[in-house]
Design a protein around this motif. Structure first.
Motif, PDB file in Angstrom:
ATOM      1  N   PRO A  71      55.649  87.507  10.567  1.00 30.03           N
ATOM      2  CA  PRO A  71      55.521  87.034  11.829  1.00 30.03           C
ATOM      3  C   PRO A  71      55.648  85.536  12.044  1.00 30.03           C
ATOM      4  O   PRO A  71      55.481  85.174  11.073  1.00 30.03           O
ATOM      5  CB  PRO A  71      54.343  87.717  12.526  1.00 30.03           C
ATOM      6  CG  PRO A  71      53.406  87.556  11.217  1.00 30.03           C
ATOM      7  CD  PRO A  71      54.165  88.362  10.190  1.00 30.03           C
ATOM      8  N   LYS A  73      54.544  83.845  14.418  1.00 23.99           N
ATOM      9  CA  LYS A  73      53.215  83.235  14.965  1.00 23.99           C
ATOM     10  C   LYS A  73      52.248  83.980  14.451  1.00 23.99           C
ATOM     11  O   LYS A  73      52.198  85.281  14.427  1.00 23.99           O
ATOM     12  CB  LYS A  73      53.216  83.296  16.455  1.00 23.99           C
ATOM     13  CG  LYS A  73      54.411  82.523  17.032  1.00 23.99           C
ATOM     14  CD  LYS A  73      54.458  82.686  18.756  1.00 23.99           C
ATOM     15  CE  LYS A  73      55.380  81.765  19.314  1.00 23.99           C
ATOM     16  NZ  LYS A  73      55.349  81.814  20.746  1.00 23.99           N
ATOM     17  N   PHE A  74      51.106  83.396  13.771  1.00 25.83           N
ATOM     18  CA  PHE A  74      50.246  84.107  12.983  1.00 25.83           C
ATOM     19  C   PHE A  74      48.819  83.084  12.829  1.00 25.83           C
ATOM     20  O   PHE A  74      49.061  82.006  12.915  1.00 25.83           O
ATOM     21  CB  PHE A  74      50.374  84.744  11.821  1.00 25.83           C
ATOM     22  CG  PHE A  74      51.279  83.550  10.837  1.00 25.83           C
ATOM     23  CD1 PHE A  74      50.575  83.064  10.101  1.00 25.83           C
ATOM     24  CD2 PHE A  74      52.541  83.615  10.986  1.00 25.83           C
ATOM     25  CE1 PHE A  74      51.043  81.883   9.163  1.00 25.83           C
ATOM     26  CE2 PHE A  74      53.127  82.520  10.124  1.00 25.83           C
ATOM     27  CZ  PHE A  74      52.387  81.775   9.208  1.00 25.83           C
ATOM     28  N   LEU A 148      59.646  91.210  12.280  1.00 27.74           N
ATOM     29  CA  LEU A 148      59.007  90.336  13.073  1.00 27.74           C
ATOM     30  C   LEU A 148      59.432  89.051  12.901  1.00 27.74           C
ATOM     31  O   LEU A 148      59.133  88.459  11.617  1.00 27.74           O
ATOM     32  CB  LEU A 148      57.394  90.422  13.076  1.00 27.74           C
ATOM     33  CG  LEU A 148      56.664  91.729  13.670  1.00 27.74           C
ATOM     34  CD1 LEU A 148      55.309  91.527  13.358  1.00 27.74           C
ATOM     35  CD2 LEU A 148      57.044  91.716  15.210  1.00 27.74           C
ATOM     36  N   HIS A 197      56.151  97.862  16.729  1.00 28.58           N
ATOM     37  CA  HIS A 197      56.479  96.593  17.409  1.00 28.58           C
ATOM     38  C   HIS A 197      57.847  96.524  18.253  1.00 28.58           C
ATOM     39  O   HIS A 197      58.817  96.487  17.380  1.00 28.58           O
ATOM     40  CB  HIS A 197      56.371  95.205  16.488  1.00 28.58           C
ATOM     41  CG  HIS A 197      55.132  95.282  15.891  1.00 28.58           C
ATOM     42  ND1 HIS A 197      54.658  95.666  14.509  1.00 28.58           N
ATOM     43  CD2 HIS A 197      53.778  94.626  16.282  1.00 28.58           C
ATOM     44  CE1 HIS A 197      53.502  95.462  14.374  1.00 28.58           C
ATOM     45  NE2 HIS A 197      52.982  94.725  15.295  1.00 28.58           N
ATOM     46  N   PRO A 276      48.608  95.656  21.888  1.00 27.05           N
ATOM     47  CA  PRO A 276      48.470  94.750  20.672  1.00 27.05           C
ATOM     48  C   PRO A 276      47.101  95.153  20.277  1.00 27.05           C
ATOM     49  O   PRO A 276      46.522  94.174  19.128  1.00 27.05           O
ATOM     50  CB  PRO A 276      48.363  93.148  21.591  1.00 27.05           C
ATOM     51  CG  PRO A 276      47.835  93.484  22.702  1.00 27.05           C
ATOM     52  CD  PRO A 276      48.323  94.912  23.336  1.00 27.05           C
ATOM     53  N   THR A 279      47.513  95.626  15.803  1.00 29.75           N
ATOM     54  CA  THR A 279      47.990  94.406  15.284  1.00 29.75           C
ATOM     55  C   THR A 279      47.905  93.103  15.591  1.00 29.75           C
ATOM     56  O   THR A 279      48.062  92.080  14.917  1.00 29.75           O
ATOM     57  CB  THR A 279      49.299  94.923  14.981  1.00 29.75           C
ATOM     58  OG1 THR A 279      50.308  94.480  15.949  1.00 29.75           O
ATOM     59  CG2 THR A 279      49.650  96.182  14.384  1.00 29.75           C
ATOM     60  N   LYS A 281      50.048  92.219  18.114  1.00 24.66           N
ATOM     61  CA  LYS A 281      51.488  92.085  18.899  1.00 24.66           C
ATOM     62  C   LYS A 281      51.622  93.356  19.589  1.00 24.66           C
ATOM     63  O   LYS A 281      51.183  94.599  18.964  1.00 24.66           O
ATOM     64  CB  LYS A 281      52.403  91.645  17.610  1.00 24.66           C
ATOM     65  CG  LYS A 281      52.238  90.355  17.591  1.00 24.66           C
ATOM     66  CD  LYS A 281      53.377  90.080  16.334  1.00 24.66           C
ATOM     67  CE  LYS A 281      53.415  88.530  15.974  1.00 24.66           C
ATOM     68  NZ  LYS A 281      53.432  87.465  16.983  1.00 24.66           N
ATOM     69  N   PRO A 304      44.863  87.359  17.908  1.00 24.12           N
ATOM     70  CA  PRO A 304      46.386  87.133  17.151  1.00 24.12           C
ATOM     71  C   PRO A 304      46.410  88.127  15.900  1.00 24.12           C
ATOM     72  O   PRO A 304      45.439  88.279  15.125  1.00 24.12           O
ATOM     73  CB  PRO A 304      46.441  85.717  17.108  1.00 24.12           C
ATOM     74  CG  PRO A 304      45.116  85.209  17.156  1.00 24.12           C
ATOM     75  CD  PRO A 304      44.114  86.101  17.707  1.00 24.12           C
ATOM     76  N   MET A 305      47.681  88.048  15.230  1.00 26.14           N
ATOM     77  CA  MET A 305      47.891  88.612  14.171  1.00 26.14           C
ATOM     78  C   MET A 305      47.638  87.458  12.934  1.00 26.14           C
ATOM     79  O   MET A 305      48.038  86.393  13.048  1.00 26.14           O
ATOM     80  CB  MET A 305      49.035  88.978  13.858  1.00 26.14           C
ATOM     81  CG  MET A 305      49.759  89.611  12.758  1.00 26.14           C
ATOM     82  SD  MET A 305      51.389  90.223  12.440  1.00 26.14           S
ATOM     83  CE  MET A 305      51.514  91.704  13.381  1.00 26.14           C
TER      84      MET A 305
END
Length: 382
Positions: A71, A73-74, A148, A197, A276, A279, A281, A304-305
């Motif tokens: 991803p 963003k994590f 992702l 996803h 979400p 995960t 997301k 968040p992930m």
């Protein structure tokens, strides 16, 4: 035989990619003339090495690939103690919410939490994915895909040096622009119908948009493809093949617990949702009491992930274990990632049989469509 830019690029007989976390599915699809792709993020580096070794023993040199979740963003933490620093970021109210939910449905306590559970969740960031990539590139993979975000530049460069095709899944035009600029060789236009996803754009809208944008780079259609008719429709939209994921959840080789498969077989196409809550997301999965609880007033909302999978992974281990024993509450909560094609499932079959049937039905449909444009006798005489 259906020959496309995908079959030429990967050296396979059929333009069918079978994506699954089960090595048996990967081998079955590949041996049937398609291209199997293993969901590598489901494994630790040691496990991945063993799974890829097993696959290579089964496919006798035929091509296959791996897929990773990297991803953009994590959540991040202390690299010297990543697991502990990430776990410290999980609020107490979230832990309490999950425990109360399991207690509400009477899900029994499981075994002591395995360190592997956190290790798998931590892999959902570039550092964790790097270890899996090291393993993948030590094997004879023909493709590596990122599901992702844009793949890191070093991934594309490393793959190309090794002669490995790089693919990326996209759900919007702007995503595809970034992927093409990064140098990927293959795009997968994944519509909202898909499992896992996904974005919010339908496959029939998204696929031609991405085809027009990609130029000479092949595009696969994903989402809502579980039959030869749907595969033919994807080819008509300009796709060079199809990327199927949910379809293999109806195979014997897929490792999803039987209680989940039984819920799939009983489900309608309207019984999925994007959530979400597994995960961090949005991912399409079978709706269950789990999702209803997270949507109730008072829910703390997902993290968040990779914090959300770290929060709920042990809970899902307990749910799976109890459901396999026939526990009513756990069965009510039970779910897994699945696309809207779940409504077409009628039974379980071998992955190779599914692959061959998909292609044969597609060929028949393409032939029928071709006949629609045949000249009439009068037109031919003119």
């Amino acid at each position: 035989m259906i020959r496309t830019a995908l079959t030429d690029l990967l050296g396979v007989d059929h333009p069918v990619v079978g994506f699954n976390r089960s090595p048996g599915v990967v081998a079955g699809v590949t041996n049937a003339g398609g291209f199997g792709v293993l969901a590598a993020t489901a494994y630790t580096p040691e496990e991945l090495d063993a799974q890829l070794t097993w696959i290579e023993q089964q496919v006798d040199g035929r091509p296959y690939g791996v897929d990773l979740l990297v991803p953009e963003k994590f959540a991040t933490g202390d690299p010297d103690d990543l697991v502990a620093s990430l776990r410290a970021q999980i609020p107490a109210e979230h832990i309490e919410f999950v425990e109360k939910l399991l207690a509400e449905y009477g899900v029994p306590q499981g075994a002591t939490r395995s360190p592997q559970t956190d290790e798998l969740a931590v892999a959902l960031n570039p550092d964790g994915a790097a270890a899996l990539l090291d393993v993948a590139f030590s094997h004879r993979i023909s493709l590596v895909a990122n599901a992702l975000g844009t793949p890191p530049p070093n991934l594309v460069e490393r793959a190309h040096r090794a002669g490995v095709v790089v693919g990326s899944l996209v759900g919007q035009r702007k995503h595809a622009v970034r992927q093409l600029e990064s140098g990927v060789d293959l795009l997968v236009a994944q519509g909202t119908e898909a499992g896992g996803h996904t974005g919010t754009i339908a496959t029939t809208v998204l696929t031609p948009e991405i085809v027009d944008l990609a130029g000479d780079r092949p595009v696969l259609a994903a989402g809502g493809i579980a039959s030869g008719r749907q595969m033919a429709a994807a080819l008509a939209l300009g796709a060079a093949g199809v990327w199927c994921g949910s379809l293999w959840l109806s195979s014997h080789e897929d490792i999803t617990p039987l209680p989940v498969k039984e819920k799939f077989l009983a489900a309608a196409s309207s019984d999925t949702l994007r959530s979400p809550t597994r995960t961090g997301k949005p991912a399409r999965q079978l709706r269950s009491a789990w999702h209803d609880a997270w949507e109730r007033p008072g829910s703390p909302g997902p993290l968040p992930m990779p914090l959300q999978p770290m929060l709920v992974s042990e809970a899902w281990e307990r749910i799976d274990a109890a459901a396999e024993q026939g526990h009513e509450g756990a069965t009510a909560l039970e779910s897994f990632f699945i696309g809207q094609v779940v409504g077409s499932f009628t039974g379980l079959r071998p992955a190779a049989e599914i692959t061959r049937q998909l292609v044969a039905d597609c060929e028949r449909r393409l032939g029928a469509l071709s006949a629609l444009t045949s000249p009439t006798d009068e037109g031919a005489r003119a």
